[in-house]
Every structure is written in structure tokens, then in C-alpha cells.
Scaffold this motif. Structure first.
Motif, PDB file in Angstrom:
ATOM      1  N   THR A 142      36.860  68.535 110.760  1.00 26.77           N
ATOM      2  CA  THR A 142      38.283  68.594 111.089  1.00 26.77           C
ATOM      3  C   THR A 142      39.099  69.047 109.893  1.00 26.77           C
ATOM      4  O   THR A 142      38.648  68.987 108.754  1.00 26.77           O
ATOM      5  CB  THR A 142      38.803  67.223 111.569  1.00 26.77           C
ATOM      6  OG1 THR A 142      38.695  66.282 110.501  1.00 26.77           O
ATOM      7  CG2 THR A 142      38.031  66.728 112.784  1.00 26.77           C
ATOM      8  N   VAL A 143      40.312  69.500 110.181  1.00 28.17           N
ATOM      9  CA  VAL A 143      41.265  69.876 109.152  1.00 28.17           C
ATOM     10  C   VAL A 143      42.647  69.493 109.657  1.00 28.17           C
ATOM     11  O   VAL A 143      42.922  69.575 110.851  1.00 28.17           O
ATOM     12  CB  VAL A 143      41.182  71.390 108.821  1.00 28.17           C
ATOM     13  CG1 VAL A 143      41.514  72.247 110.019  1.00 28.17           C
ATOM     14  CG2 VAL A 143      42.047  71.734 107.630  1.00 28.17           C
ATOM     15  N   VAL A 144      43.507  69.042 108.754  1.00 27.88           N
ATOM     16  CA  VAL A 144      44.876  68.696 109.119  1.00 27.88           C
ATOM     17  C   VAL A 144      45.739  69.936 108.960  1.00 27.88           C
ATOM     18  O   VAL A 144      45.746  70.563 107.896  1.00 27.88           O
ATOM     19  CB  VAL A 144      45.421  67.551 108.229  1.00 27.88           C
ATOM     20  CG1 VAL A 144      46.895  67.296 108.504  1.00 27.88           C
ATOM     21  CG2 VAL A 144      44.608  66.288 108.452  1.00 27.88           C
ATOM     22  N   GLU A 145      46.442  70.306 110.000  1.00 28.55           N
ATOM     23  CA  GLU A 145      47.400  71.398 109.928  1.00 28.55           C
ATOM     24  C   GLU A 145      48.701  70.807 109.399  1.00 28.55           C
ATOM     25  O   GLU A 145      49.386  70.074 110.101  1.00 28.55           O
ATOM     26  CB  GLU A 145      47.607  72.023 111.304  1.00 28.55           C
ATOM     27  CG  GLU A 145      48.557  73.193 111.280  1.00 28.55           C
ATOM     28  CD  GLU A 145      48.738  73.789 112.670  1.00 28.55           C
ATOM     29  OE1 GLU A 145      48.900  75.015 112.742  1.00 28.55           O
ATOM     30  OE2 GLU A 145      48.728  73.039 113.655  1.00 28.55           O
ATOM     31  N   LYS A 146      48.999  71.088 108.155  1.00 25.70           N
ATOM     32  CA  LYS A 146      50.161  70.493 107.500  1.00 25.70           C
ATOM     33  C   LYS A 146      51.440  71.235 107.862  1.00 25.70           C
ATOM     34  O   LYS A 146      51.411  72.409 108.201  1.00 25.70           O
ATOM     35  CB  LYS A 146      49.958  70.490 105.994  1.00 25.70           C
ATOM     36  CG  LYS A 146      48.745  69.657 105.613  1.00 25.70           C
ATOM     37  CD  LYS A 146      48.616  69.498 104.126  1.00 25.70           C
ATOM     38  CE  LYS A 146      47.327  68.814 103.783  1.00 25.70           C
ATOM     39  NZ  LYS A 146      47.418  67.413 103.617  1.00 25.70           N
ATOM     40  N   VAL A 147      52.530  70.522 107.784  1.00 27.88           N
ATOM     41  CA  VAL A 147      53.849  71.078 108.063  1.00 27.88           C
ATOM     42  C   VAL A 147      54.450  71.530 106.735  1.00 27.88           C
ATOM     43  O   VAL A 147      54.508  70.765 105.791  1.00 27.88           O
ATOM     44  CB  VAL A 147      54.760  70.018 108.733  1.00 27.88           C
ATOM     45  CG1 VAL A 147      56.159  70.558 108.926  1.00 27.88           C
ATOM     46  CG2 VAL A 147      54.153  69.565 110.047  1.00 27.88           C
ATOM     47  N   ASP A 151      61.549  74.861 101.953  1.00 29.03           N
ATOM     48  CA  ASP A 151      61.509  74.980 100.489  1.00 29.03           C
ATOM     49  C   ASP A 151      60.085  75.141  99.965  1.00 29.03           C
ATOM     50  O   ASP A 151      59.842  75.195  98.783  1.00 29.03           O
ATOM     51  CB  ASP A 151      62.174  73.773  99.821  1.00 29.03           C
ATOM     52  CG  ASP A 151      61.448  72.470 100.112  1.00 29.03           C
ATOM     53  OD1 ASP A 151      60.405  72.481 100.775  1.00 29.03           O
ATOM     54  OD2 ASP A 151      61.959  71.424  99.664  1.00 29.03           O
ATOM     55  N   GLY A 152      59.104  75.231 100.890  1.00 30.68           N
ATOM     56  CA  GLY A 152      57.719  75.430 100.497  1.00 30.68           C
ATOM     57  C   GLY A 152      56.947  74.155 100.267  1.00 30.68           C
ATOM     58  O   GLY A 152      55.747  74.195 100.040  1.00 30.68           O
ATOM     59  N   ALA A 153      57.607  73.006 100.302  1.00 25.66           N
ATOM     60  CA  ALA A 153      56.936  71.729 100.082  1.00 25.66           C
ATOM     61  C   ALA A 153      56.032  71.391 101.273  1.00 25.66           C
ATOM     62  O   ALA A 153      56.394  71.651 102.421  1.00 25.66           O
ATOM     63  CB  ALA A 153      57.949  70.614  99.871  1.00 25.66           C
ATOM     64  N   VAL A 154      54.880  70.842 100.977  1.00 27.35           N
ATOM     65  CA  VAL A 154      53.989  70.354 102.022  1.00 27.35           C
ATOM     66  C   VAL A 154      54.370  68.900 102.242  1.00 27.35           C
ATOM     67  O   VAL A 154      54.408  68.114 101.304  1.00 27.35           O
ATOM     68  CB  VAL A 154      52.513  70.475 101.611  1.00 27.35           C
ATOM     69  CG1 VAL A 154      51.604  69.874 102.669  1.00 27.35           C
ATOM     70  CG2 VAL A 154      52.160  71.930 101.369  1.00 27.35           C
ATOM     71  N   THR A 155      54.676  68.536 103.478  1.00 22.42           N
ATOM     72  CA  THR A 155      55.211  67.206 103.726  1.00 22.42           C
ATOM     73  C   THR A 155      54.257  66.241 104.411  1.00 22.42           C
ATOM     74  O   THR A 155      54.584  65.112 104.616  1.00 22.42           O
ATOM     75  CB  THR A 155      56.493  67.271 104.553  1.00 22.42           C
ATOM     76  OG1 THR A 155      56.215  67.952 105.769  1.00 22.42           O
ATOM     77  CG2 THR A 155      57.583  68.003 103.794  1.00 22.42           C
ATOM     78  N   GLU A 156      53.085  66.706 104.771  1.00 15.74           N
ATOM     79  CA  GLU A 156      52.129  65.782 105.382  1.00 15.74           C
ATOM     80  C   GLU A 156      51.022  65.489 104.412  1.00 15.74           C
ATOM     81  O   GLU A 156      50.544  66.339 103.696  1.00 15.74           O
ATOM     82  CB  GLU A 156      51.556  66.365 106.678  1.00 15.74           C
ATOM     83  CG  GLU A 156      50.660  65.373 107.365  1.00 15.74           C
ATOM     84  CD  GLU A 156      50.362  65.747 108.792  1.00 15.74           C
ATOM     85  OE1 GLU A 156      49.312  65.356 109.266  1.00 15.74           O
ATOM     86  OE2 GLU A 156      51.190  66.408 109.436  1.00 15.74           O
ATOM     87  N   ARG A 157      50.612  64.256 104.412  1.00 17.70           N
ATOM     88  CA  ARG A 157      49.511  63.828 103.579  1.00 17.70           C
ATOM     89  C   ARG A 157      48.235  63.864 104.407  1.00 17.70           C
ATOM     90  O   ARG A 157      48.297  63.667 105.608  1.00 17.70           O
ATOM     91  CB  ARG A 157      49.757  62.418 103.064  1.00 17.70           C
ATOM     92  CG  ARG A 157      50.948  62.360 102.119  1.00 17.70           C
ATOM     93  CD  ARG A 157      51.604  60.970 102.236  1.00 17.70           C
ATOM     94  NE  ARG A 157      52.921  60.927 101.638  1.00 17.70           N
ATOM     95  CZ  ARG A 157      54.032  61.307 102.237  1.00 17.70           C
ATOM     96  NH1 ARG A 157      54.013  61.797 103.433  1.00 17.70           N
ATOM     97  NH2 ARG A 157      55.182  61.198 101.626  1.00 17.70           N
TER      98      ARG A 157
END
Length: 158
Positions: A142-147, A151-157
């Protein structure tokens, strides 16, 4: 007292779930609700939790839509706490924690409570995580599709 970090707007479903039911008392209250506890006193006797902490957790679980407090059917002054649809949807979470605990937290042969199928009296089959096509999957599959925010910041851990 340190303020608790809130995850109300976090794009990670795990963070939002922990926000609603993420402390051990809350999960144990939900477990007891599945086992039939309804009244404050029943939760208190089962858990041995301080009354002020129990009252706070019940209030939090109500606010999260996991429990619904209703007047006692006997007309008494106490309330009963019933699992909502959202609360009943936690059943697989409780089963997964139970099964993990059976495997990881007990020595071989050590006595522990068991969750049984009411109809057959047998233990439940081990929960499995499956892909949409039915394949068994593990963390490596599996892989987490991050949001990503503007501003380019990745907000999901993870």
C-alpha cells in the motif's frame, strides 16, 4: 496542563479518527458499550476510571457522534449511553485491537477473554486487509496518497 493537540482539519483519516476516539479510556468505553454497558455506573464499575474522567470521555464520545445519551427508560434521573451508527462502525476497529492483543500481548496458553460468534460459539476468523480485487495486502503493498496544499506543504502523515 498541556493543551491537547486537535486534528479536526487534518487531511489524514487516522489523525481525525484518533481525534475522536484516540485515548485508551474512550476505546475501552466503546468496547464496554459493545459488551452491553449502558449506564455511567456500569462503565465506572467495569473500568475503575475516575468519575470526572469518565464523564469527560462520555461527553467527548457524544460530541463525536459515537455514543448517544438518552434518558433511562425506567424514568430515573440517570442517562443511558447507546452506540450510534458511527459508534457501531467501530466494531472492526475493536475486533482488530482484540486480535492484535491476543497475538502480541499474551504469552502462549495465558488466559484471556475471547470474542465469539453468538450463533456458532466459535472464535471469529482473523481480520484481513484486502485490495479491491480480493488480494490480501500488507503494508508493503500500500501507499498513502498525500494531500498537497497550495504552498507545497504535505499535510498528511503516514
Amino acid at each position: 496542563m498541556v493543551a491537547r493537540t486537535r486534528f479536526d482539519a487534518d487531511p489524514c483519516p487516522v489523525a481525525r479518527s484518533v481525534n475522536a476516539i484516540g485515548d485508551w479510556w474512550s476505546l475501552l468505553i466503546v468496547r464496554d458499550a459493545f459488551d452491553g454497558s449502558r449506564r455511567f455506573g456500569e462503565f465506572h464499575r467495569s473500568l475503575g476510571i475516575a468519575k470526572n474522567i469518565l464523564a469527560a470521555r462520555l461527553r467527548t464520545l457524544e460530541e463525536a457522534g459515537v455514543l448517544h445519551g438518552v434518558p433511562a427508560p425506567d424514568g430515573g434521573s440517570h442517562r443511558e449511553y447507546l452506540l450510534t451508527d458511527r459508534g457501531r462502525a467501530l466494531f472492526p476497529v475493536i475486533v482488530a485491537l482484540r486480535q492484535w492483543g491476543e497475538e502480541q500481548c499474551f504469552t502462549p496458553g495465558e488466559e484471556h477473554s475471547r470474542l465469539l460468534d453468538r450463533r456458532s460459539g466459535r472464535a471469529l476468523r482473523r481480520l484481513e486487509t484486502r485490495a479491491a480485487d480480493g488480494r490480501l495486502v500488507g503494508p508493503q503493498d500500500t501507499v498513502v496518497e498525500k494531500v498537497h496544499q497550495p504552498d507545497g506543504a504535505v499535510t498528511e502523515r503516514p
